[in-house]
Write an enzyme that holds these catalytic residues in place. Structure first.
Site, PDB file in Angstrom:
ATOM      1  N   LYS A 120      11.235  60.802  38.254  1.00 46.48           N
ATOM      2  CA  LYS A 120      10.286  60.420  39.303  1.00 46.48           C
ATOM      3  C   LYS A 120       8.847  60.564  38.793  1.00 46.48           C
ATOM      4  CE  LYS A 120      13.739  61.427  42.746  1.00 46.48           C
ATOM      5  NZ  LYS A 120      14.383  62.337  43.677  1.00 46.48           N
ATOM      6  N   GLN A 167      13.052  67.945  46.631  1.00 48.33           N
ATOM      7  CA  GLN A 167      14.330  67.573  46.004  1.00 48.33           C
ATOM      8  C   GLN A 167      15.492  68.353  46.626  1.00 48.33           C
ATOM      9  OE1 GLN A 167      14.551  65.134  43.470  1.00 48.33           O
ATOM     10  NE2 GLN A 167      16.737  65.340  43.794  1.00 48.33           N
ATOM     11  N   ASP A 197      10.906  60.018  51.311  1.00 50.61           N
ATOM     12  CA  ASP A 197      12.362  60.071  51.125  1.00 50.61           C
ATOM     13  C   ASP A 197      13.079  59.516  52.367  1.00 50.61           C
ATOM     14  OD1 ASP A 197      14.182  60.603  49.186  1.00 50.61           O
ATOM     15  OD2 ASP A 197      14.404  62.744  49.611  1.00 50.61           O
TER      16      ASP A 197
END
Ligand code: NAP
Length: 285
Positions: A52, A96, A119
């Protein structure tokens, strides 16, 4: 033999399009900013976070990585998210997952400013998805849709079967397919005679987390097969939820693992970050 749906190539094409769009607004001096927070040292998560960060660098986005120890107290993590919510350089926040067991992922997700929820996991984003309103979509299912679009595989009118009902993949995937006019069935661990259900599908999306769960006898001749799963076998090989070698000869199109859905997830994270940047900077006037 099935058409191979090449996630690396499509991801590159999507990111090139974002780069082209960003080029047009670069003169303003502002750039999209993504903060990625990793708690602990889960090896797969370390790899994903690295990818990322690299994608941000390639696009010229600003990125910050926060690595916190496994034993980080919840209050400290929530404090960091609140600080990032206030940071004008940051337009997207990604914590995450999975988090270590003592941390409540839902509480963490709900602390993220929904405008920065790149997200697409905040209840606000999920509500917009279900309502069919524009918003930030969960990266992996949105990546699957971008992949299908690239190859001009329209879900409209198709019988689609999504295997898995997680908030991150299965449920938003089903919703996006409904939006795209597919007739959608969702399977899970309590589904009876799952093979018979999957065999009905023109389009199969597997998001289970069980190596080669979907076997050739479960798949209809000519079906499109999308494999979201990432599993490591006892021999250390990376495989999907689909028995690729056996299914590829009878499918009309199929994603490999690795090199299928995985790279699309990164591309859609970049797209969401860019979208969040535009919305936040435009709203500030
Ligand atoms: P998850 O939260 O563990 O959900 C798995 C889903 O599969 C659940 O809904 C579960 O059903 C269902 N399931 C489990 N065993 C089953 C069985 N025997 N028969 C039918 N359904 C079964 O996993 P996830 O986060 O959705 O991830 C799924 C897979 O995708 C994993 O391999 C993950 O690593 C991978 N993934 C890949 C990407 C990417 O970028 N490529 C991104 C995210 C995830 P119940 O609800 O009944 O328990």
């Amino acid at each position: 033999m099935a058409l191979l749906l090449d996630g690396n190539a499509v991801s590159k094409a999507v990111q090139e399009r974002i780069a082209g769009e960003f080029e047009k607004v670069k003169s303003s001096g502002q750039k999209p900013g993504l903060a990625v927070v990793l708690v602990g040292d889960n090896p797969a998560s370390v790899v994903y976070v690295g990818r990322k960060k690299k994608a941000c660098e390639t696009l010229g986005f600003f990125s910050e990585e926060y690595r916190l120890p496994t034993e980080t107290p919840e209050g400290e993590l929530l404090g960091l998210v609140q600080k990032l919510n206030q940071d004008a350089k940051i337009h997207g926040i990604l914590v995450q997952l999975p988090l270590p067991g003592h941390l409540n992922p839902q509480k963490v997700i709900e602390t993220i400013d929904p405008r920065k929820d790149v997200d697409g996991m905040h209840p606000f984003s999920l509500g917009k998805l279900v309502a069919g309103l524009p918003g930030l979509r969960s990266c992996t299912p949105a990546g699957v849709m971008a992949m299908l679009e690239h190859y001009k595989i329209s879900p409209a009118g198709k019988r689609a079967v999504v295997i898995g009902r997680s908030i991150m993949v299965g449920k938003p995937m089903a919703q996006l397919l409904i939006e795209a006019n597919a007739t959608v069935t969702v399977c899970h661990s309590k589904t009876k005679d799952i093979g018979a259900v999957i065999r009905e599908a023109d389009l199969v999306v597997a998001a289970i987390g069980r190596p080669r769960f979907v076997t050739a006898d479960m798949v209809k001749e000519g079906a499109v097969v999308v494999d979201v799963g990432i599993n490591r076998t006892a021999e250390g090989k990376l495989v999907g939820d689909v028995d690729f070698d056996a299914i590829a000869p009878k499918a009309s199109a199929i994603t490999p693992v690795p090199g299928g859905v995985g790279p699309m997830t990164i591309a859609l994270l970049m797209k969401n970050t860019y979208q969040a940047f535009l919305e936040q900077t435009q709203n500030r006037g």
